[in-house]
Write a protein that holds these residues in place. Structure first.
Motif, short mmCIF file in Angstrom:
data_model
loop_
_atom_site.label_atom_id
_atom_site.label_comp_id
_atom_site.label_asym_id
_atom_site.label_seq_id
_atom_site.Cartn_x
_atom_site.Cartn_y
_atom_site.Cartn_z
N GLY A 222 0.80 -1.21 0.00
CA GLY A 222 0.00 0.00 0.00
C GLY A 222 0.83 1.26 0.00
O GLY A 222 0.38 2.33 -0.44
N ALA A 223 2.07 1.17 0.49
CA ALA A 223 2.97 2.33 0.47
C ALA A 223 3.25 2.78 -0.96
O ALA A 223 3.43 3.98 -1.21
CB ALA A 223 4.28 1.98 1.18
N SER B 57 0.27 4.87 -2.04
CA SER B 57 0.24 6.13 -1.32
C SER B 57 1.29 7.11 -1.84
O SER B 57 1.02 8.30 -2.00
CB SER B 57 0.45 5.88 0.18
OG SER B 57 -0.65 5.20 0.74
N GLY C 23 0.48 10.42 -3.73
CA GLY C 23 0.95 11.62 -3.07
C GLY C 23 1.79 12.49 -3.98
O GLY C 23 1.66 13.72 -3.97
N ILE D 65 -2.28 12.13 0.11
CA ILE D 65 -2.38 10.77 0.67
C ILE D 65 -3.66 10.63 1.48
O ILE D 65 -4.36 9.61 1.39
CB ILE D 65 -1.14 10.47 1.53
CG1 ILE D 65 0.11 10.36 0.64
CG2 ILE D 65 -1.33 9.17 2.32
CD1 ILE D 65 1.40 10.20 1.43
N GLU E 19 -6.64 10.42 -0.94
CA GLU E 19 -6.75 9.10 -1.56
C GLU E 19 -7.29 8.09 -0.57
O GLU E 19 -8.14 7.26 -0.91
CB GLU E 19 -5.39 8.66 -2.08
CG GLU E 19 -5.39 7.31 -2.79
CD GLU E 19 -5.33 6.13 -1.83
OE1 GLU E 19 -6.00 5.10 -2.11
OE2 GLU E 19 -4.63 6.24 -0.80
N SER E 20 -6.81 8.14 0.66
CA SER E 20 -7.29 7.21 1.69
C SER E 20 -8.78 7.43 1.94
O SER E 20 -9.53 6.46 2.11
CB SER E 20 -6.50 7.42 2.99
OG SER E 20 -5.14 7.15 2.81
N SER F 219 -10.73 6.04 -1.10
CA SER F 219 -10.73 4.57 -1.06
C SER F 219 -11.62 4.06 0.07
O SER F 219 -12.32 3.06 -0.08
CB SER F 219 -9.31 4.05 -0.91
OG SER F 219 -8.51 4.40 -2.01
N SER G 243 -4.57 -0.52 -1.09
CA SER G 243 -4.55 0.88 -0.66
C SER G 243 -4.79 0.94 0.84
O SER G 243 -5.62 0.20 1.38
CB SER G 243 -5.62 1.68 -1.39
OG SER G 243 -5.91 2.88 -0.74
N TRP G 244 -4.11 1.84 1.52
CA TRP G 244 -4.29 1.96 2.97
C TRP G 244 -5.72 2.33 3.33
O TRP G 244 -6.30 1.79 4.27
CB TRP G 244 -3.32 3.00 3.53
CG TRP G 244 -1.90 2.52 3.55
CD1 TRP G 244 -1.49 1.22 3.47
CD2 TRP G 244 -0.72 3.32 3.67
NE1 TRP G 244 -0.11 1.16 3.53
CE2 TRP G 244 0.38 2.43 3.66
CE3 TRP G 244 -0.49 4.68 3.79
CZ2 TRP G 244 1.70 2.87 3.75
CZ3 TRP G 244 0.81 5.14 3.89
CH2 TRP G 244 1.90 4.24 3.87
N ILE H 184 -0.85 5.25 7.74
CA ILE H 184 -1.26 6.56 7.23
C ILE H 184 -0.77 7.66 8.17
O ILE H 184 -0.22 8.68 7.74
CB ILE H 184 -2.78 6.63 7.07
CG1 ILE H 184 -3.26 5.63 6.02
CG2 ILE H 184 -3.22 8.04 6.69
CD1 ILE H 184 -4.78 5.51 5.93
N THR I 180 3.08 8.17 7.99
CA THR I 180 3.49 8.76 6.71
C THR I 180 3.13 10.23 6.64
O THR I 180 3.94 11.07 6.23
CB THR I 180 2.83 8.00 5.55
OG1 THR I 180 3.20 6.62 5.61
CG2 THR I 180 3.27 8.57 4.21
#
Length: 296
Positions: free
Chosen positions: A93-94, A97, A101, A227, A230-231, A234, A246-247, A272, A275
């Motif tokens: 998942g990194a 991200s 990002g 990031i 997106e989280s 998702s 994905s996280w 998350i 990061t």
């Protein structure tokens, strides 16, 4: 002559660039939180690039007889509802991200920088039109606008780039415009105009280099925001789709088992958190290092 930074009311020319960079590096290096954030970011990039070599597990292998296993030497943070190694899924998942990002943030930066410089330099109707468009984008809730784009275009990684690029450029354009308005009144710009230098040349060679330090800071601070977006997308089901890791998607799926297997939802959330904090620490350090008004 190229000018890169401002100290009080004077802009540093090429002769002072080395000193400016040395001072910036020294200030950044003295900031412990910024250095810790940089180490975490470098580690994250390393993991994202080499996770196939680091993890012995397949992130997509389904083993229903190994559902929700507790942490062990084989599965360090346990398995998910399909028996997949949770740590491997988080490490993969990194990649998503970082891509989400960096790519849309860079696109937003380019759009915002170009429109900001043009708006600030030309003024008048051009400035009015660009800034009113930016105001409209800022006034509209960013996440809601991104959701509308995703619902319209479809939920996939490429459309996430489009959505986040659309919602991110307006704030950057306003900041760049403000700096352009200050720079274009300086003596070296007046001298360039008097010498008959073309407008495009003035904007690219004299004004734009002066906003580069600000753009670097904006870039580093906008990455964690992308990031998070997106989280969120998702998590709401309009971002990255299964079986991708994905996280936000991992948290969304894990929340169904928050009481029976809390690590499935908690660990992606921790990833998350770490990061976003790391990038924010780096961004704050760069701001302190590159903003002349923050220096001693």
């Amino acid at each position: 002559m190229t000018h890169l930074a401002e100290t009080n009311e004077d802009y540093i020319d090429e002769a002072g660039n080395d000193s400016f960079l040395r001072d910036g590096i020294r200030i950044f290096a003295r900031n412990r939180m910024a250095m810790a954030g940089l180490i975490l970011v470098v580690l994250l990039v390393f993991v994202a690039l080499f996770v196939p070599l680091i993890s012995p597990h397949d992130p997509y292998r389904v083993a229903l007889d190994e559902q929700f296993l507790a942490p062990s030497t084989t599965y360090w943070v346990g398995t998910d509802n399909f028996g997949r190694d949770l740590l491997t899924r988080i490490l993969y998942g990194a990649r998503i991200s970082l891509i989400v990002g960096i790519v849309p943030t860079f696109i937003s930066l380019v759009i915002g920088a170009v429109l900001g410089v043009v708006s600030g330099y030309f003024g008048g109707r051009v400035d009015f039109a660009i800034m009113r468009l930016a105001d409209m984008m800022i006034a509209f809730p960013s996440l809601l606008l991104a959701m509308v784009v995703m619902y319209t275009l479809g939920a996939n990684l490429f459309n996430i780039f489009i959505a986040l690029s659309l919602v991110g450029w307006a704030g950057i354009a306003r900041v760049v415009r403000a700096q352009t308005l200050a720079v274009k009144e300086k003596e070296f710009i007046e001298a360039a105009r008097a010498n008959g230098t073309k407008r495009a040349t003035i904007m690219m060679r004299h004004i734009f280099p002066n906003v580069v330090p600000t753009l670097i800071v904006l870039f580093s601070l906008s990455i964690p925001e992308a990031i998070m977006w997106e989280s969120s997308l998702s998590f709401l089901g309009v971002g990255v789709q299964p079986p991708e890791a994905s996280w936000g998607l991992l948290v969304a799926k894990g929340k169904e088992y928050i009481f029976s297997a809390p690590l499935v939802a908690i660990m992606p959330g921790v990833a998350i958190l770490i990061t976003v904090l790391a990038f924010n620490f780096v961004g704050d350090g760069l701001r302190d290092a590159l903003d002349p008004y923050m220096k001693d």
